[in-house]
Structure formats: C-alpha cells, structure tokens
Motif scaffolding. Sequence first.
Motif, PDB file in Angstrom:
ATOM      1  N   ARG A 117     -16.536 -26.292  -2.013  1.00  0.00           N
ATOM      2  CA  ARG A 117     -17.706 -26.309  -2.896  1.00  0.00           C
ATOM      3  C   ARG A 117     -17.436 -27.271  -4.041  1.00  0.00           C
ATOM      4  N   ASP A 118     -18.423 -27.437  -4.933  1.00  0.00           N
ATOM      5  CA  ASP A 118     -18.284 -28.388  -6.044  1.00  0.00           C
ATOM      6  C   ASP A 118     -17.970 -29.794  -5.529  1.00  0.00           C
TER       7      ASP A 118
ATOM      8  N   SER B 180     -21.203 -23.990  -5.611  1.00  0.00           N
ATOM      9  CA  SER B 180     -20.109 -24.148  -6.567  1.00  0.00           C
ATOM     10  C   SER B 180     -19.165 -22.956  -6.526  1.00  0.00           C
TER      11      SER B 180
END
Length: 374
Positions: A34-35, A95
């Motif tokens: 994620r991110d 995220s």
Amino acid sequence: MTGSKVTFAKNKGFWKELNRRVEAYFEAENIPKRDCPQMYLKTLTLVLWMVGAYSFTLFGPAEIGFKILGCMVLAAGIAGFAFCVGHDANHGGYSNHKWLNKSLGLTYDAIGLSSYLWRFRHNYLHHTYTNILGHDVEIHGDGLVRMSPDMPHKWYHKFQHLFIWFIYPLIPVYWSFCDVQIILFKRKYHDHVVPTPSPMTLATLLVGKLVWLGLFIGIPLAVGYSPLTVIGGFLLTYFTYGAIICEVFMMAHVMDNAEFITPDPEQNHVDDEWAIFQVRTTVDFAPNNPFCTWYMGGLNFQVVHHLYPHICHIHYPELSKILRGVCEEFGVKYQIHETLTGAMISNFNWLKAMSVPPKPLATPTRELASNLAK
C-alpha cells in the motif's frame, strides 16, 4: 439459507501456497503493498479530472452541447475515482494509515453512497459469500433482476436482459435513498443485521447526503442555473455514472462462466476452501487492456481483488500471474475473458439465460443455462 453463517471446507493447501508466493513476491521486489507512488499520482489525476469537468460544466461555454459533454465527462471521472480511490480506501488497501483510508473512504458519502453501509454490504456480505443467494446482496437486485439460478422466476424476468440497460443508470440514486431507509429503519440485508451505527456514523450519513446534494444541486442553483436545468444535469451525470459502474461490477460475477454455488442445505456448508470458492465464483476480463486496468482500478483482475482486497490494486496484474500458476498446480479453473467485449457478451448471455423459467420441479444446471444463452 439466509441469516445463518455459511461455512467452508478446511484449508486444502491452495490458500496457504498462494499466500506464500504472494509474500515472497513483495519481499523479492522490495515494494510496498500500500502507499504506492503510482496510486498517489492516479489519485491526483482523477481529482483534477473531476474538478476540471465540474468547473467546465458550471462555468464553461453556455451551449447545451458543452453542458451535456461536461456532465458525462464528470460522471466518468466520478466512476474512475470510485473504482480506484474510494474502493481501495474502503477495503483498507490504499494506505497503511487507517486515517487516510477512512478519509478517502468518506468520498463515497460525498457522491451519495454511505461508506458505512457499503463496507458491510460489499466488504463483508459480497466478499465473504460471493454469488450465494440470500447472503450476497449484490446478486439479489431486490428481486427485479434474476441473476442466480436459485432465485425464483417472475414473469418480468423474461425481459431482464433488455430492460437491465435502463436499470443500471438508476442504481446510484436508488442506493442513495435506500441507504437512509436501511440505516435509520430497516437495519438489515435479508436476515443479516447491519451493525448498530454510532452517533458519528449517523451524522456522517446525513452530512454526506447534504454534501452530495449541495455539490450537485445547491451550488449549480446558487450560481444561477434554473431548477429544471440543474435537475437535468444532475440526472444526466448520475445516469451516466450508474451505467458505467453497474456494468463493470456485474461483469465480475454475473457471467455465464462464473459459478453460483448453493451450500449444503442441512449444514449450510460449501465443500471447498474459501479461496477456491472465490476463484470459482469470480471472473477476470480484459487483462491486457491497460486503459481498463488503469481506469477500473484493477477490477478487471477481480479474482485477485477478491482474494487480496487489502492490497493496492496497482499490484493486481502481477499478482494475477502468481494466482494463475497456483491454480494450474492445484487443478483450479481460472475463469477469464480476454476482452471487454467478450465479458459484456458473457454478462448479457447469463442474464438472458436467467430470463427463461426453469423447468417444473427442477433447478437449471449451468449446462442448461449456457445452452439457453446460446
């Protein structure tokens, strides 16, 4: 069948091996789940798309043709944002920061859809009990459309493959009003009780509806458009948005090569491990179409999404290669349509097959349904 929990067979090794290879992939590539920088860039692009289309529609040339074009481009931008950003965020896949997922997930409320109810209906009921009638709300269609062979046939279903194209555009506005009814009064989907919302959740629901109506009704009225023009623009935008998102979500499961599995009626049990069940009930499409993959937020890699909704969709194309390899080793059929057109035809064929009443005292098999579709 409704109300009680469906159970699945114990792990047969498929899910364990798939998880091992997926984890090995992320470790070997040294990339975050994620991110992802690509995701932040995509988010910015989609936000600029929506803001630009919204501003152009309100303040651009006065000719009606430009207004119509602006509404439709805005609708496409909203759909893309919902597919890519809102969808990942509400799954916790955008995220590692919960506050960021929560904040971006609330964008669903700003476009008229309760993120709280969506997470229960979609994340829990649909992703856990995919294509099981009475549990997966997304294949029920409030009885208007017959998507499962287990669903009773009504006289109007014989026209469903024709009128469905007029139903898709109405769905987002319908959902927006149903959200209020379900969360304030009904509090259930079938026999599945919606968790009691907190005061903050109720406030979010109501504020979200006000923001939605303010953006699409209030501001256009405030800058001088007539009520009739505003309502027309609102409906055109949301009808276009509905046509896009409903067709994309239907193509993943309501297909002539997806399975609709009925649990054992006595024990409410599916004799397959959950991960294999997901592969059997879900279909990929257009895997080599880069625009579909970008615009639809990887939802054309729907099988991977159902297994790893908490991972950013940026990774789905590579994860699908891993999944295909594990499916081959375990003898699990990986369902896929190579083109978008093929997927749309498959969706139409299945709806047409389900438009035909089953023979008395018999449940139509998948072979019969496929023959009827032809």
